[in-house]
Structures are given as C-alpha cells and as structure tokens.
Design a protein around this motif. Structure first.
Motif, PDB file in Angstrom:
ATOM      1  N   SER A 199       4.680  12.576   2.171  1.00 21.85           N
ATOM      2  CA  SER A 199       4.710  13.701   1.234  1.00 21.85           C
ATOM      3  C   SER A 199       4.806  13.208  -0.211  1.00 21.85           C
ATOM      4  CB  SER A 199       5.905  14.604   1.552  1.00 21.85           C
ATOM      5  OG  SER A 199       6.001  15.671   0.641  1.00 21.85           O
ATOM      6  N   ARG A 200       5.636  12.193  -0.419  1.00 20.69           N
ATOM      7  CA  ARG A 200       5.753  11.613  -1.759  1.00 20.69           C
ATOM      8  C   ARG A 200       4.433  11.013  -2.205  1.00 20.69           C
ATOM      9  NH1 ARG A 200       8.363   6.082  -1.661  1.00 20.69           N
ATOM     10  NH2 ARG A 200       6.168   5.622  -1.279  1.00 20.69           N
ATOM     11  N   PHE A 236      11.366  11.388  10.128  1.00 21.35           N
ATOM     12  CA  PHE A 236      11.657  12.112   8.894  1.00 21.35           C
ATOM     13  C   PHE A 236      11.355  11.246   7.670  1.00 21.35           C
ATOM     14  CE2 PHE A 236      13.895  15.329  11.332  1.00 21.35           C
ATOM     15  CZ  PHE A 236      13.825  16.456  10.520  1.00 21.35           C
ATOM     16  N   CYS A 237      11.747   9.972   7.731  1.00 22.73           N
ATOM     17  CA  CYS A 237      11.487   9.071   6.608  1.00 22.73           C
ATOM     18  C   CYS A 237       9.991   8.876   6.394  1.00 22.73           C
ATOM     19  CB  CYS A 237      12.168   7.724   6.839  1.00 22.73           C
ATOM     20  SG  CYS A 237      13.974   7.784   6.813  1.00 22.73           S
ATOM     21  N   SER A 238       9.234   8.809   7.485  1.00 22.16           N
ATOM     22  CA  SER A 238       7.791   8.632   7.373  1.00 22.16           C
ATOM     23  C   SER A 238       7.130   9.854   6.749  1.00 22.16           C
ATOM     24  CB  SER A 238       7.189   8.361   8.757  1.00 22.16           C
ATOM     25  OG  SER A 238       7.718   7.191   9.319  1.00 22.16           O
ATOM     26  N   VAL A 239       7.538  11.053   7.198  1.00 18.84           N
ATOM     27  CA  VAL A 239       6.996  12.288   6.622  1.00 18.84           C
ATOM     28  C   VAL A 239       7.360  12.386   5.139  1.00 18.84           C
ATOM     29  CG1 VAL A 239       7.105  14.812   6.697  1.00 18.84           C
ATOM     30  CG2 VAL A 239       6.976  13.505   8.822  1.00 18.84           C
ATOM     31  N   ALA A 240       8.596  11.980   4.815  1.00 20.93           N
ATOM     32  CA  ALA A 240       9.028  12.012   3.416  1.00 20.93           C
ATOM     33  C   ALA A 240       8.159  11.095   2.568  1.00 20.93           C
ATOM     34  CB  ALA A 240      10.496  11.597   3.318  1.00 20.93           C
ATOM     35  N   GLY A 241       7.905   9.891   3.071  1.00 22.58           N
ATOM     36  CA  GLY A 241       7.083   8.953   2.319  1.00 22.58           C
ATOM     37  C   GLY A 241       5.653   9.433   2.160  1.00 22.58           C
ATOM     38  N   SER A 263       0.801  -1.224   0.000  1.00 20.72           N
ATOM     39  CA  SER A 263       0.000   0.000   0.000  1.00 20.72           C
ATOM     40  C   SER A 263       0.830   1.268   0.000  1.00 20.72           C
ATOM     41  CB  SER A 263      -0.935   0.014   1.227  1.00 20.72           C
ATOM     42  OG  SER A 263      -1.810  -1.084   1.208  1.00 20.72           O
ATOM     43  N   ILE A 264       1.935   1.285   0.740  1.00 27.27           N
ATOM     44  CA  ILE A 264       2.661   2.548   0.932  1.00 27.27           C
ATOM     45  C   ILE A 264       4.118   2.475   0.492  1.00 27.27           C
ATOM     46  CG2 ILE A 264       1.160   3.310   2.792  1.00 27.27           C
ATOM     47  CD1 ILE A 264       3.165   2.410   4.826  1.00 27.27           C
ATOM     48  N   GLY A 265       4.557   1.345  -0.064  1.00 26.37           N
ATOM     49  CA  GLY A 265       5.902   1.260  -0.608  1.00 26.37           C
ATOM     50  C   GLY A 265       6.931   0.744   0.379  1.00 26.37           C
ATOM     51  N   VAL A 266       8.097   0.368  -0.163  1.00 24.43           N
ATOM     52  CA  VAL A 266       9.160  -0.212   0.645  1.00 24.43           C
ATOM     53  C   VAL A 266       9.701   0.784   1.656  1.00 24.43           C
ATOM     54  CG1 VAL A 266      11.497  -1.169   0.574  1.00 24.43           C
ATOM     55  CG2 VAL A 266       9.822  -1.873  -1.132  1.00 24.43           C
ATOM     56  N   SER A 267      10.016   2.004   1.219  1.00 22.84           N
ATOM     57  CA  SER A 267      10.676   2.971   2.096  1.00 22.84           C
ATOM     58  C   SER A 267       9.833   3.311   3.313  1.00 22.84           C
ATOM     59  CB  SER A 267      11.003   4.249   1.319  1.00 22.84           C
ATOM     60  OG  SER A 267      11.916   3.987   0.282  1.00 22.84           O
ATOM     61  N   LEU A 268       8.603   3.726   3.087  1.00 24.97           N
ATOM     62  CA  LEU A 268       7.747   4.142   4.199  1.00 24.97           C
ATOM     63  C   LEU A 268       7.312   2.956   5.040  1.00 24.97           C
ATOM     64  CD1 LEU A 268       6.334   6.417   5.650  1.00 24.97           C
ATOM     65  CD2 LEU A 268       4.426   6.207   4.053  1.00 24.97           C
ATOM     66  N   GLY A 269       6.975   1.835   4.393  1.00 27.86           N
ATOM     67  CA  GLY A 269       6.543   0.662   5.146  1.00 27.86           C
ATOM     68  C   GLY A 269       7.611   0.176   6.101  1.00 27.86           C
ATOM     69  N   PHE A 270       8.838   0.024   5.610  1.00 22.86           N
ATOM     70  CA  PHE A 270       9.936  -0.396   6.465  1.00 22.86           C
ATOM     71  C   PHE A 270      10.222   0.637   7.545  1.00 22.86           C
ATOM     72  CE2 PHE A 270      11.347  -3.709   3.460  1.00 22.86           C
ATOM     73  CZ  PHE A 270      11.737  -4.670   4.369  1.00 22.86           C
ATOM     74  N   SER A 271      10.167   1.914   7.205  1.00 19.36           N
ATOM     75  CA  SER A 271      10.518   2.961   8.158  1.00 19.36           C
ATOM     76  C   SER A 271       9.635   2.913   9.399  1.00 19.36           C
ATOM     77  CB  SER A 271      10.409   4.340   7.495  1.00 19.36           C
ATOM     78  OG  SER A 271      11.329   4.477   6.455  1.00 19.36           O
ATOM     79  N   TRP A 321      10.970   6.919  -5.891  1.00 12.92           N
ATOM     80  CA  TRP A 321      11.066   8.373  -5.692  1.00 12.92           C
ATOM     81  C   TRP A 321      11.252   9.119  -7.006  1.00 12.92           C
ATOM     82  CZ3 TRP A 321      10.605  10.233  -0.691  1.00 12.92           C
ATOM     83  CH2 TRP A 321      10.643   9.255   0.320  1.00 12.92           C
ATOM     84  N   ARG A 322      11.065   8.442  -8.120  1.00 17.62           N
ATOM     85  CA  ARG A 322      11.389   9.044  -9.414  1.00 17.62           C
ATOM     86  C   ARG A 322      10.566  10.294  -9.694  1.00 17.62           C
ATOM     87  NH1 ARG A 322      10.776   4.692 -12.565  1.00 17.62           N
ATOM     88  NH2 ARG A 322      12.935   4.064 -12.204  1.00 17.62           N
ATOM     89  N   GLN A 323       9.301  10.290  -9.311  1.00 11.85           N
ATOM     90  CA  GLN A 323       8.421  11.415  -9.597  1.00 11.85           C
ATOM     91  C   GLN A 323       8.256  12.358  -8.409  1.00 11.85           C
ATOM     92  OE1 GLN A 323       4.907   9.293 -11.012  1.00 11.85           O
ATOM     93  NE2 GLN A 323       5.487   9.744 -13.129  1.00 11.85           N
ATOM     94  N   ALA A 324       9.026  12.144  -7.355  1.00 14.91           N
ATOM     95  CA  ALA A 324       8.911  12.999  -6.173  1.00 14.91           C
ATOM     96  C   ALA A 324       9.645  14.315  -6.384  1.00 14.91           C
ATOM     97  CB  ALA A 324       9.476  12.282  -4.950  1.00 14.91           C
ATOM     98  N   SER A 325       9.143  15.363  -5.724  1.00 18.09           N
ATOM     99  CA  SER A 325       9.818  16.660  -5.770  1.00 18.09           C
ATOM    100  C   SER A 325      11.001  16.638  -4.807  1.00 18.09           C
ATOM    101  CB  SER A 325       8.844  17.771  -5.383  1.00 18.09           C
ATOM    102  OG  SER A 325       8.486  17.658  -4.010  1.00 18.09           O
ATOM    103  N   MET A 326      11.728  17.737  -4.741  1.00 21.07           N
ATOM    104  CA  MET A 326      12.912  17.789  -3.885  1.00 21.07           C
ATOM    105  C   MET A 326      12.558  17.783  -2.402  1.00 21.07           C
ATOM    106  SD  MET A 326      15.556  17.458  -5.608  1.00 21.07           S
ATOM    107  CE  MET A 326      16.648  17.759  -4.211  1.00 21.07           C
ATOM    108  N   ARG A 327      11.387  18.269  -2.029  1.00 23.34           N
ATOM    109  CA  ARG A 327      11.055  18.326  -0.599  1.00 23.34           C
ATOM    110  C   ARG A 327      11.038  16.943   0.044  1.00 23.34           C
ATOM    111  NH1 ARG A 327       6.631  17.816   2.736  1.00 23.34           N
ATOM    112  NH2 ARG A 327       6.757  19.058   4.677  1.00 23.34           N
ATOM    113  N   PRO A 328      10.253  15.976  -0.435  1.00 24.48           N
ATOM    114  CA  PRO A 328      10.299  14.652   0.196  1.00 24.48           C
ATOM    115  C   PRO A 328      11.658  13.977   0.070  1.00 24.48           C
ATOM    116  CG  PRO A 328       8.976  14.588  -1.799  1.00 24.48           C
ATOM    117  CD  PRO A 328       9.229  16.026  -1.510  1.00 24.48           C
ATOM    118  N   ILE A 329      12.367  14.231  -1.019  1.00 23.30           N
ATOM    119  CA  ILE A 329      13.695  13.636  -1.173  1.00 23.30           C
ATOM    120  C   ILE A 329      14.649  14.176  -0.111  1.00 23.30           C
ATOM    121  CG2 ILE A 329      15.725  13.517  -2.671  1.00 23.30           C
ATOM    122  CD1 ILE A 329      13.828  13.359  -5.049  1.00 23.30           C
TER     123      ILE A 329
END
Length: 344
Positions: free
Chosen positions: A161-162, A154-159, A102-110, A314-322
């Motif tokens: 936001s993405r 921070f990783c959760s907020v980034a995910g 549902s939410i991807g590898v990065s956010l799910g693991f974080s 993260w390919r389509q993410a803006s610089m803020r979440p990155i």
C-alpha cells in the motif's frame, strides 16, 4: 516435563540472545543506504567475504577445540549436506539484497522471513519431533506460526500500500516492485535452508561436544561449512555483476574508504546476529531450532519495521499503511509470546 522453550531453566537467557540476534540482524542492510555511489554488488561482495567466510571461520577457531579433528570425525557426508544447505540459503541472501533494493527494508524482510519462518520450522518439527505433532507443544507451535504468517501478511499489505501511494511521486516502474516481490518470495523459500542446516547438524554438534566445546558455543561448528556454501552463489553473482558493469575499479575511487567500512559493518551485524542465534538455540534444548527460528524471524521483522520508520521509508505514507504495519508488528509480538510459552 522439562520445558524446551524460552521459559525453561536456561530459557530466559536464550530468549534474550535470540531477541538481540533479531535486532542486530534486522539492521545489517541499513549501511547500503549510505553507499549511493557504489552499485549493490560492490558492497555485497565485501559483505559476503566477511560475513560468510572470515568471521564464521574465526568464531569456530576461537571456540571449538580441535576443529579439524571435529570435522574429520563428523564425516564428509555431514559437511557436504551443510554446504548444500548453505548454497540454497546463499542464493536467498542474494535475492534478499535485490528485493530490498526494489521494495525496501520493511517489505523485503517481511516476505522473506515470513516464508522462511514457516518452511524452516515445519520441516525440522515434522522430521525430528513427529510424536509432538498432536500434542500441546504442536498446537502452540502451529498457533505461533499462524500468527507469524498473519503478521507478516499485514506487513506485506502495508508495504504494498505504501508503495502504491509513493509510486507516482517517485515515478518508479511498477515492474520493479513486481520483480522485488518475486525475489522476496523465492528468497524466503530458499532462506529456510539456514535453519534446516542448523536443525540437522547433529553429527557436527556431537563431535564438537566430545572434543570439549562448551554447549553455548557448539553451534559455531556449523557456520564455516554452512556459510561457505552460502558464500559461493553470493560471491559468484557479485563477480559476474562487477565484470558486466565494470565495477571493480570503483573499489579504488576517491572517498570510498567509508564504503569499505560500512560493507564490513554489514558483515559484523549479520554474522553477529547469527552468532547470537546459535548461542540462544543451544540454551533452548532439543527444540531450540524449531522454537527459536520463527521467534527469530518474527523479531527481525519487528526490528526491521522499526528501522524502516526511523530511516524514513514511511515518511510519506498515509495512515492506512502505517496502521496495517503497526497491526502486523503487534501480531508478530503476540507470536513471539506464544513461542515463549511453548512447552514440551
């Protein structure tokens, strides 16, 4: 005093093993991305049987002399507790798989590993080492945990936001993200059961050592009962979904031999990571599970973030979440450094 951390006499080797464990474990769900024609439960059932039943038993049989006698000597009480910890953790693994979908590898693991790191570290530390609560060791440990939670935040907020940026492009239902978030939070709480089992496995470890098991392999005596308990909810849930969705026959579809291999690879990666974790903690002394667990969780988040970038999450993410994600990873690196400097 003798250091119980990563810079003790055997600490560097233990630290390298835990670093390798984090890198390997972080990638175990990546093969799911290559199995688009299989529902989640088809791949997860094969993963559960290999990673939670076959590989742990094989590792124990190869490295623990007189395994049956070891278990008899440790007593049924210890085995039952290991199984119960495993059941709790097993439910977390199923939730992690759903969260990643549902939410991807990065956010799910974080989220899962951040909550697991805090709960799975604090309970063994308070229970097994209460005299260290107000010492330098305690201060360093709590500082490292604080950094871990902050970095995961921070990783959760980034995910998130993405996800908000890409939701309109992918037309994803917002409820899917909320459900994935709930799965991850509950999964993190239950996932701490893994380290509780490792931390409170004294009778099993003692019995294995008395029968000639080498120190570096002693943790392998824990995995069969612990992970067998974890296999139960995973296998039952997969069988339920296979029956509900009539997915059993998909195992016989044309062109799915690669899916079988990828599912087994998931099992190899996952158990391989935990095998290295057990070896690493055995080299860190009595505080091994306390110091090793949050470092392990942090390293998994760091590695999972890298895998997320490499696989295009993260390919389509803006610089803020990155930027947020990179900041979170940097904080987690600082947390690992703090754990590596912790002394008894």
């Amino acid at each position: 005093m003798q250091s119980l951390a990563l810079n003790s006499a055997s600490g560097p080797a233990g630290g390298l093993l835990i670093a390798a464990a984090g890198n390997i474990s972080a990638g175990f769900t990546l093969p799911l991305k290559r199995m688009r024609c299989w529902p989640w439960e088809n791949a997860w059932l094969i993963w559960a049987i290999t990673a939670l039943v076959l590989f742990p038993l094989l590792a124990a049989l190869l490295t623990i002399p007189d395994l049956d006698v070891v278990y008899m000597q440790a007593g049924s009480g210890s085995l039952i507790w290991m199984c119960l910890y495993g059941v709790g953790w097993g439910m977390a693994q199923a939730l992690l798989g759903l969260a990643v979908e549902s939410i991807g590898v990065s956010l799910g693991f974080s989220i899962v590993l951040g909550v697991s790191a805090a709960v799975g570290t604090l309970i063994p530390f308070v229970r097994l080492h209460p005299a260290m609560l107000f010492t330098q060791t305690g201060a360093m440990l709590f500082s490292g945990l604080g950094l871990t939670v902050l970095g995961v935040g921070f990783c959760s907020v980034a995910g998130q936001s993405r996800e908000q940026e890409s939701a309109s492009r992918r037309n994803r239902d917002r409820g899917s993200f909320k459900a994935g978030l709930a799965f991850a939070l509950l999964g993190g709480l239950l996932a701490s059961s893994m380290n509780l089992g490792v931390s409170f496995a004294g009778p099993l470890l003692k019995s294995a050592a008395e029968h000639g098991a080498r120190t570096i392999w002693c943790a392998n005596v824990i995995w069969p009962p612990l992970l067998a308990g974890g296999a139960v909810p995973n296998i039952l849930y997969c069988l339920h979904l296979l029956r509900k969705n009539r997915g059993v026959m998909r195992y016989c579809d044309d062109g799915v031999s690669l899916y079988w291999l990828l599912s087994i690879l998931m099992g190899v990666l996952w158990f391989g990571g935990h095998l290295f974790y057990g070896m690493g903690t055995s080299m860190l002394g009595s505080m091994g599970p306390v110091l090793g667990w949050p470092a392990y969780m942090s390293l998994i988040v760091i590695s999972a973030s890298g895998y997320g970038f490499l696989t295009g999450e993260w390919r389509q993410a803006s610089m803020r979440p990155i930027r947020l994600q990179i900041t979170g990873v940097a904080i987690l690196c600082a947390a690992v450094f703090v754990f590596s400097q912790t002394h008894s």
